[in-house]
Design a protein around this motif. Sequence first.
Motif, mmCIF file in Angstrom:
data_model
loop_
_atom_site.group_PDB
_atom_site.id
_atom_site.type_symbol
_atom_site.label_atom_id
_atom_site.label_comp_id
_atom_site.label_asym_id
_atom_site.label_seq_id
_atom_site.Cartn_x
_atom_site.Cartn_y
_atom_site.Cartn_z
ATOM 1 N N PRO A 183 0.781 -1.228 0.068
ATOM 2 C CA PRO A 183 0.133 0.012 0.033
ATOM 3 C C PRO A 183 0.868 1.425 0.068
ATOM 4 N N SER A 218 2.535 -5.606 5.720
ATOM 5 C CA SER A 218 1.747 -6.590 5.264
ATOM 6 C C SER A 218 2.058 -8.012 5.573
ATOM 7 N N GLN A 240 1.172 7.085 5.936
ATOM 8 C CA GLN A 240 2.155 5.733 5.543
ATOM 9 C C GLN A 240 2.220 4.975 6.884
ATOM 10 N N PHE A 282 -0.441 2.336 8.335
ATOM 11 C CA PHE A 282 -0.416 0.819 7.643
ATOM 12 C C PHE A 282 0.523 0.025 8.261
#
Length: 856
Positions: A602, A653, A647, A650
């Motif tokens: 992302p 991941s 940012q 997030f």
Amino acid sequence: MEKPDDEGSPGATGGEGDGRDTTPVHSTGTPDGIAALGAMLQGFMLVQQQQQQSMQTMQQQMQQQISQLQEEVQKGKTKQLCVVTPLPAANPDTLTRPAPQSLDPAEEVLAEHLDKKEEEAERKSEEVQQPLSKANDETKPETDGSSGGNRETTRGPAEVSGQHVVKKDEAEKKCEAEEPVPKAIDEPKPEESSSRENIKTTKGSCLRELLSKAGLEDHYENKLTLSTALEINANTTSDEPLNTMQSLPGAFLKKLMMANVNARSVKCLTTDQEVSYCGIDNLDTDTDSSNVINPLDLITALFLCSDGFLQQEMVQKMSTCQFAVPLLLPNCDTKQSTLMLWALRDIVRKFRPSFQTATNAFVEERIVVSDIPMVSFVRLGESSLSKSQILNKLLSNPQQYHDTFVHYDMECGDVPRRISDGLVEISWYLPCGNRNIDMFTKPVAVANLRGDIGSFETQFSFLCQTSAAVYIFIDDFEADLKVLERKITKAELFLVVNSQRKTFKVDTLKKIITNYSINPANVIVKKKQNDAEFVKTLQSSVGDNIKKIRNRLTIENMVDVAHQFGILVDEDSDECQSARKMADEITRNFKDTMKFKDQQLPLQGTIWKELSQLEKERCRLRNAQNNVIEHYKSFLKKREEGLREKQNTFDKSDAMTSFISGLSVSGAERSYFLKWMRINLDNLSRQNLSSLRDRYKDLCQHSQEKKDDIKDLDKQMSDCSLGLEHFLRELGQLYEAACSLPENSPQRKQMEHLPGLCAQMLLDGFPIEIVDGDASNIPLKWISAVLSQLHTLVQSNSKIRVVTVLGDQSTGKSTLLNTMFGVQFAVSSGRCTRGAFMLLIKVNKDLKEERNVTSS
């Protein structure tokens, strides 16, 4: 026509060694002449009696000496000089004298005694023949009119001489029967025992000897690496002629990494500078083969001494040069073959089958997963046909012949192979869609087994299970055909024979066809025709066979067959399999590229592009208008901080967590992980990008006015592209976002090791992205941190010279650098590549000091 009587040609009687004296016997036909002849015969009779007596005396003396030697041996007096062990009683007529070798003391005594007696007999024979030569001057020969020339009408000296020869031979046989022979078979000497053990390891010693001569002996255990092969040294920058065998592997690798089609033509100057012109005087002179090596042996030796990554790069370059590449690599030291699946993984090829000619669409895929039928060519016994040359003509257009397979008539191709027998090479014929050029309308893989299948039955069995057809070249019908008995094969067997050989027999061929259940229609006979016509026949057979598609097996699916026959697989190593599992875990659920980027990557999406625009505006200040510059810069900085905070919201991941874990492993496993990631991502992207890229190129070439369509296609290509560089971009954004946090922040400390991982990638030979091609931006903090870590890894000795290539997209920039330096910049094969990439090449220490540079 008879010769005149007065010529007296010495060659008219029996030839050399026929038991006859070459001096003719004359008779005048008068009583005085007859009397003189009788006197001479009496003289010869006396000489014969004397010779018989001397032979008997000699035999007695020899027997006495043998008895004395045996007594001395028993008493231990000559224990250190010789060992004489009598054999059991045997028939003297059945014994023969062994080949001349080094004699023990007993044999030396006997041989010396025989030589003295023979010299005495020859001297007496010469004394007898002197009066004969005087008589010959006064008399003429009497002929019997036969074609044999002059012959004796009475019993003369020739017969007497013949009896002397027979007597001497009989004496020698008797001596041999009485002479004791060492008992070498029952009680071998230590040196003889060791020589037999060496015979058992001939192949292994051949490999070690060849590696030693080629300077590769140390690399048999400590493998050559890709970084070592790409290292810039004095030999890289020099074109000095090759003087030693040790320089051949380096010269081959240097040419191969630059995709030089003459890479296989390497030989020492000492064998090249003196051109031998074979005159009559030089017919028996053999050429010096001490400093030459068969190209197949050189290739086999290098593959045996290289790690998996260098092997993969060598195969990639060999395929680019249209060389045949190893499918099964033999090791004559361990008697094992290896399926080179990993080495072949990186080959990607594009072709256009006949059924896609109308659409002008190409098929582009990785060769190990391509559903291409394989046709194999092997040899049984000796063959008068050059299998490799026939295959080269089979795969080449008449106007564009290419030596895909090494053959006898190539440079150094006539040098005997020492370690490459059992090698199975493979090459591919891929059609372009032009029926006037294509030899085959469908793609086909061609495998070639080096050596006799009688000696390499495992490789032959493997090919019978994985090929659509196997063509067996056979001329020697008397060869051992057991290898064909009860052969379980999925391939259709063909026989290729040469009817021009003297050993060719139709009846024998029919028996072979019947006994081994071969279809008579599958027999290809080379008749009184040249190779061009024969190759056309062979092409027709291969073309018809691949259309049937009875047995198609991808190289990737050959693993089970290899394991069945005890063949090793290079991908079975623990590092390779562990790295593959980590890479598959990341890409397993990958279906939609856009969705994957949004969910797993992302930070490099819309936020990163906005940050890039802010950085550009802060430098250019084009939209400041009437605002105060300092206030405008402060405004831009606050927006940037807000985007960085966004940012940081997030979480890392799952895909990035697994990717960082893969980068954190050590050694070869990390390199395998990065390779598997690139392979998997390229395979997934290629499915979507292939058609988009073809449309994009077509619009750019023929419809440049459709700018909106071109722009839309460009965006689609960018969205569908996913490669290793996207994961590295995400690493960079994770690091830069963490840098905006306070220094004591735990999140920032978690990201501080990321530049070191990327710097290690550079040292391992992998490229990293400097300029983001999609956002047109350079992540300065990230790149600076990576280069600082690199500076630390090379011990603060990092003076770097930079070579840069600029140009439009898809103009061959990466291909140029890959060819010049043998590096691995990503090319636009299957996906879109944008931006600027950096790759590190090591410089040899000696050259570094000379040129005052560390790396390029």
